[in-house]
Design an enzyme around this catalytic site. Structure first.
Site, PDB file in Angstrom:
ATOM      1  CB  CYS A  33      -0.965   0.003   1.178  1.00 34.14           C
ATOM      2  SG  CYS A  33      -0.155   0.239   2.767  1.00 34.14           S
ATOM      3  CG  ASP A  35       0.123   3.106   4.507  1.00 37.54           C
ATOM      4  OD1 ASP A  35      -0.091   4.000   3.672  1.00 37.54           O
ATOM      5  OD2 ASP A  35      -0.782   2.455   5.052  1.00 37.54           O
ATOM      6  CB  CYS A  59      -4.314   5.723   4.174  1.00 33.69           C
ATOM      7  SG  CYS A  59      -4.165   4.373   5.361  1.00 33.69           S
ATOM      8  CB  CYS A 103      -3.161   1.137   9.363  1.00 39.03           C
ATOM      9  SG  CYS A 103      -3.409   1.555   7.633  1.00 39.03           S
TER      10      CYS A 103
END
Length: 144
Positions: A33, A35, A59, A103
């Site tokens: 992703c 991150d 995000c 996350c």
């Protein structure tokens, strides 16, 4: 979709920034992703985390989990910080959508990576601390 706490920590993140001359720094990412989370610790002579800061490229959920994780370890001993899990971070935020669970794993692993750096710098062993991963996809794939 997101809880009020997630939105609050995204809109008003706590402990953003860097610590000059940190006791430990940990950086983890998620190649899938994109991150990236970096956590800085200031640990005193009693092994208590006096200050913690983060910088996250990612995000809203990544920023919120970073913020919450720093709040959860500040003022705690390194052993207590080691016990902060991704599930505890999610619970503290009143949950995350399933596609954003990674996350919270980033936040847990950033804490572990910073603790690992602290242990290496001070030539100590922290009971229960494993070498950090650079990409949490390694962990996500293990859990599948």
């Amino acid at each position: 979709m997101y809880s009020e706490k997630v939105m609050d920590h995204f809109s008003n993140p706590r402990n953003v920034g860097e610590i000059e001359n940190p006791s430990g720094v940990g950086t983890v990412g998620n190649a899938k992703c994109g991150d990236i989370m970096r956590m800085y610790l200031d640990v005193d002579e009693n092994q208590v985390i006096q200050d913690v800061k983060f910088k996250t490229f990612g995000c809203g959920a990544a920023i919120a989990t970073s913020s919450m994780a720093t709040e959860m370890v500040k003022g705690r001993t390194i052993q207590q910080a080691l016990e902060v899990t991704n599930k505890a971070v999610m619970e503290a935020l009143d949950g995350l959508p399933p596609v954003k669970v990674h996350c919270s794993l980033l936040a847990e692993q950033a804490i572990h990576a910073a603790l690992w750096d602290y242990a290496q710098k001070n030539n100590i062993k922290i009971e229960g601390l494993e070498p950090p991963v650079n990409d949490i996809e390694e962990i996500v794939e293990d859990e599948d």
